[in-house]
Design a protein around this motif. Structure first.
Motif, PDB file in Angstrom:
ATOM      1  N   GLU A  66     -39.215  -7.119   2.002  1.00  0.00           N
ATOM      2  CA  GLU A  66     -39.077  -5.580   2.314  1.00  0.00           C
ATOM      3  C   GLU A  66     -37.713  -5.382   2.721  1.00  0.00           C
ATOM      4  O   GLU A  66     -37.171  -4.485   2.556  1.00  0.00           O
ATOM      5  CB  GLU A  66     -39.788  -5.767   3.908  1.00  0.00           C
ATOM      6  N   GLN A 105     -35.441  -2.201   1.016  1.00  0.00           N
ATOM      7  CA  GLN A 105     -34.378  -1.383   1.745  1.00  0.00           C
ATOM      8  C   GLN A 105     -33.225  -1.275   1.064  1.00  0.00           C
ATOM      9  O   GLN A 105     -32.533  -0.266   0.734  1.00  0.00           O
ATOM     10  CB  GLN A 105     -34.340  -1.523   3.021  1.00  0.00           C
ATOM     11  N   ASP A 127     -33.200   0.425  -2.285  1.00  0.00           N
ATOM     12  CA  ASP A 127     -33.777   1.683  -2.020  1.00  0.00           C
ATOM     13  C   ASP A 127     -34.687   1.897  -3.004  1.00  0.00           C
ATOM     14  O   ASP A 127     -34.765   3.150  -3.723  1.00  0.00           O
ATOM     15  CB  ASP A 127     -32.613   2.856  -2.293  1.00  0.00           C
TER      16      ASP A 127
END
Length: 283
Positions: free
Chosen positions: A273, A277, A280
């Motif tokens: 995860e 991020q 992106d």
């Protein structure tokens, strides 16, 4: 049924020009839904086509069958193999709501019956083996690969080494050669299985790789090479086999693996995860 035995539809195409107009009418009815041959008597089939029983008998002789029953046996074998062409129902005027209700009831029954037949001990052993394996390979061909992809997509979030086979451009040998007792293979084999599935499972068994086999209710010959077998009900009220129970059981399996791994799975998923991020990648 011999692999070389001509199917009903291929026989009709071959002998079409030699059939009488009444026989061609019967042929049209059969081509629209070949599976009704498996269910109907010669008299019932003749009535549905608006021809005589004698015409029906002559028709099957003309296209190369020894008898009506010989053709019927072949149609039943095609149904059992899972051929969508032979599983489709005779077109009828049932309201859409009625068709939807029948379909829903069948889907629910498949899910319930599949969960009822799960072997708790086998499921627990398979979950533990997957959780503690060095590597997991997931294999499936044709429509079985769709279920294999579901398994891969879930396990890749919680296990550091999961591979989906076959991969484009690769041979199986290039992947199976490195597997051993510390690994686990999950093989999906729904009816109309390709022979390569059993061949691969036999090789895995010879290499002492634990194998979880997920299949339809009949499971077939590959089951003899498996360490654990999960059978799911796939019957449908319409043309295509149901995958509802398979999706549910696969979700259960992968969720139980995550539960068994506990913090290890959570930490691995957290790293994924965080990378999502930073890269992106997701909305």
């Amino acid at each position: 049924m011999s692999a070389k035995a001509a199917t009903l539809e291929s026989r009709i195409r071959q002998y079409w020009d030699q059939l009488s107009s009444h026989e061609q009418r019967l042929a049209d009815v059969l081509l629209a839904a070949p599976g009704q041959l498996a269910m109907n008597t010669a008299t019932e089939l003749a009535q549905s086509a608006g021809v005589s029983k004698a015409t029906t008998t002559r028709f099957f002789h003309h296209i190369g069958y020894e008898s009506y029953e010989a053709a019927r046996r072949q149609a039943r074998e095609m149904q059992s193999s899972g051929s969508p062409l032979y599983l489709q129902a005779v077109p009828n005027a049932s309201p859409l709501g009625s068709i939807m209700q029948q379909h829903l009831e069948k889907e629910i029954a498949n899910l319930v019956n599949s969960y009822r037949t799960l072997d708790n001990q086998q499921l627990h052993e398979a979950v533990c083996a997957i959780a503690h394996s060095r590597r997991v390979v997931v294999m499936g061909w044709r429509h079985s690969q769709t279920i294999a992809q579901l398994i891969y997509r879930d396990l890749v979030h919680i296990h550091p080494d999961v591979r989906l086979l076959p991969r484009p451009g690769d041979s199986l040998a290039e992947h199976l050669a490195s597997l051993g007792e510390q690994d686990v293979a999950i093989c999906v084999g729904l009816r109309r299985r390709m022979p390569v599935l059993e061949t691969a499972m036999e090789v895995l068994a010879e290499r002492k790789v634990p194998v979880l086999y997920i299949a339809d209710a009949l499971s077939g010959k590959p089951a003899r090479h498996a360490s654990w077998v999960i059978r799911c009900h796939t019957d449908s009220s319409l043309m295509f086999d149901s995958t509802t129970a398979l999706s549910g059981v696969v979700n259960l399996l992968c969720s139980l693996v995550a539960r068994h791994l506990g913090k290890t799975a959570n930490d691995y998923l957290a790293r994924i995860e965080a990378l999502h991020q930073s890269l992106d990648e997701l909305e």
